[in-house]
Design a protein around this motif. Structure first.
Motif, PDB file in Angstrom:
ATOM      1  N   CYS A 101       0.826  -1.204   0.000  1.00  0.00           N
ATOM      2  CA  CYS A 101       0.000   0.000   0.000  1.00  0.00           C
ATOM      3  C   CYS A 101       0.864   1.259   0.000  1.00  0.00           C
ATOM      4  CB  CYS A 101      -0.901   0.031   1.234  1.00  0.00           C
ATOM      5  SG  CYS A 101      -1.888  -1.465   1.461  1.00  0.00           S
ATOM      6  N   SER A 140       1.986   4.701   1.496  1.00  0.00           N
ATOM      7  CA  SER A 140       2.086   5.081   2.906  1.00  0.00           C
ATOM      8  C   SER A 140       2.683   6.483   3.012  1.00  0.00           C
ATOM      9  CB  SER A 140       2.948   4.057   3.662  1.00  0.00           C
ATOM     10  OG  SER A 140       3.054   4.389   5.033  1.00  0.00           O
ATOM     11  N   CYS A 153       1.892  -4.492   4.091  1.00  0.00           N
ATOM     12  CA  CYS A 153       0.895  -4.728   5.139  1.00  0.00           C
ATOM     13  C   CYS A 153       0.919  -6.185   5.600  1.00  0.00           C
ATOM     14  CB  CYS A 153      -0.512  -4.397   4.626  1.00  0.00           C
ATOM     15  SG  CYS A 153      -0.717  -2.676   4.106  1.00  0.00           S
ATOM     16  N   GLU A 172      -4.342  -6.879   7.479  1.00  0.00           N
ATOM     17  CA  GLU A 172      -4.455  -5.446   7.229  1.00  0.00           C
ATOM     18  C   GLU A 172      -4.926  -5.175   5.800  1.00  0.00           C
ATOM     19  OE1 GLU A 172      -1.205  -3.320  10.139  1.00  0.00           O
ATOM     20  OE2 GLU A 172      -0.458  -4.185   8.262  1.00  0.00           O
ATOM     21  N   CYS A 227      -5.323  -1.713   2.717  1.00  0.00           N
ATOM     22  CA  CYS A 227      -4.854  -0.377   2.357  1.00  0.00           C
ATOM     23  C   CYS A 227      -5.934   0.639   2.727  1.00  0.00           C
ATOM     24  CB  CYS A 227      -4.571  -0.296   0.853  1.00  0.00           C
ATOM     25  SG  CYS A 227      -3.284  -1.418   0.279  1.00  0.00           S
ATOM     26  N   ARG A 235      -2.040   4.602   4.286  1.00  0.00           N
ATOM     27  CA  ARG A 235      -1.238   3.678   5.104  1.00  0.00           C
ATOM     28  C   ARG A 235      -1.920   2.323   5.144  1.00  0.00           C
ATOM     29  NH1 ARG A 235      -3.770   3.099  10.071  1.00  0.00           N
ATOM     30  NH2 ARG A 235      -5.272   4.732  10.643  1.00  0.00           N
ATOM     31  N   CYS A 236      -1.285   1.386   5.852  1.00  0.00           N
ATOM     32  CA  CYS A 236      -1.909   0.104   6.156  1.00  0.00           C
ATOM     33  C   CYS A 236      -2.824   0.277   7.365  1.00  0.00           C
ATOM     34  CB  CYS A 236      -0.863  -0.966   6.470  1.00  0.00           C
ATOM     35  SG  CYS A 236       0.227  -1.392   5.080  1.00  0.00           S
TER      36      CYS A 236
END
Length: 327
Positions: free
Chosen positions: A107, A109, A125, A129, A131, A147-148
């Protein structure tokens, strides 16, 4: 000076809709641990170039290159120069092991980005988790955070649904931010943009023939008018007037049928069924308005047809037969 300025502006304004996203690192020892990406210009592909230092260290340069330079390229015995044409594929160039299959998504970040889609840093991730991307309005600016995020957090925020609009406030504090969009997704690099999903109008075709149509995120629900039933309120509800006094009403094509409760019978389950307890031991029970009557089988007598009638066969040729307990 003017020429240089124009070149810089042209480079800065570059954007591409269907371009590859490739790992972008210089002098890195393990390609799949590169956490920076770049969007290739149109027609370019992902690239990996291997070099060796004077100390014998093997390092890699990752990025984009023109497609035409990837064909008929000669490779030395030790050096490697690889191209590929899928997102992040240069993690596995030059025979390297790429990203593992049993992993979470990769993802974007970044925090506090004021330009959507300008994040060039990635994170790996965990399997639990997703995205996430969040868009807020702060001091009049749109601020993007990607972020994750743990799956449970995304589920609580109604992942991949319509945008969440409102101020970020609590009972004890005041915030100057306003959430414009909050989304989560499972695919690699899927959190580049935060685009609110428009709720589809499933009621546009007026599917509810005799009722009101209510939209949901995945379809519609019909709230039927009185006397109508069915998924689209197209069937007559003969049971709407609750005709079965002591029973359950079942709709049919041309009318209704009553399934009576115990102790009741009749077309609308309004009659007491005195025979429901099968009181006639050896005979047929006939319901009446206030009770029942037993029509006994041959050789039996009594109110409930429970007594043996041995005299029914007129066993006494010249006399009167009297029943007793044994015959």
């Amino acid at each position: 000076m003017i020429l240089i300025l124009r070149i810089c502006l042209a480079t800065a304004s570059f954007s591409c809709v269907y371009c590859l996203t490739c790992l972008h690192c210089t002098d890195i020892e393990s390609p799949r641990h590169c956490k920076h990406v770049m969007e290739c210009p149109s027609g370019e592909v992902c690239h990996m170039h291997m070099t060796t230092t004077k100390y014998g260290e093997v390092l890699y340069d990752l990025g984009c290159t023109e497609t035409s330079t990837c064909y008929n390229r000669s490779h030395g015995n030790q050096l490697c120069d690889d191209c590929c044409s899928t997102d992040l594929c240069n993690a596995a160039g030059c025979g390297h092991t790429g990203f593992p299959s049993g992993r979470g998504p990769i993802c974007y970040s970044c925090s506090a980005q004021t330009t959507e889609g300008s994040c060039h840093t990635i994170d790996f991730c965990a399997t639990n988790e997703m995205c996430m991307i969040n868009e807020e309005r702060e001091f009049g600016d749109r601020v993007y955070t990607s972020r994750c995020a743990v799956n449970a957090h995304c589920e609580n925020q109604n992942t991949e649904t319509a945008a969440i609009i409102g101020r970020s406030v609590s009972q004890h504090s005041r915030s100057v931010t306003e959430t414009m969009c909050h989304q989560c997704c499972h695919r690699d690099l899927c959190n580049a943009h935060c685009v609110p999903i428009t709720k589809a109008d499933y009621c546009a075709s007026t599917p509810c023939v005799n009722g009101r149509c209510d939209n949901s995120m995945t379809g519609y629900t019909c709230v039927c008018d009185q006397l109508y039933t069915g998924q689209n309120c197209s069937e007559v509800d003969y049971c709407a007037s609750t005709p079965c006094v002591h029973g359950r009403c079942v709709n049919g094509i041309t009318g209704y049928t009553c399934v009576c409760d115990p102790l009741y019978n009749g077309q609308i389950c309004s009659d007491v069924d005195y025979c429901s307890t099968t009181p006639c031991v050896h005979g047929k029970c006939v319901n009446g308005k206030t009770g029942y009557t037993c029509v006994c089988d041959q050789l039996y007598t009594g109110q409930n047809c429970s007594e043996l009638n041995c005299c029914a066969s007129t066993a006494c040729v010249h006399g009167r037969c009297v029943n007793d307990m044994t015959g």
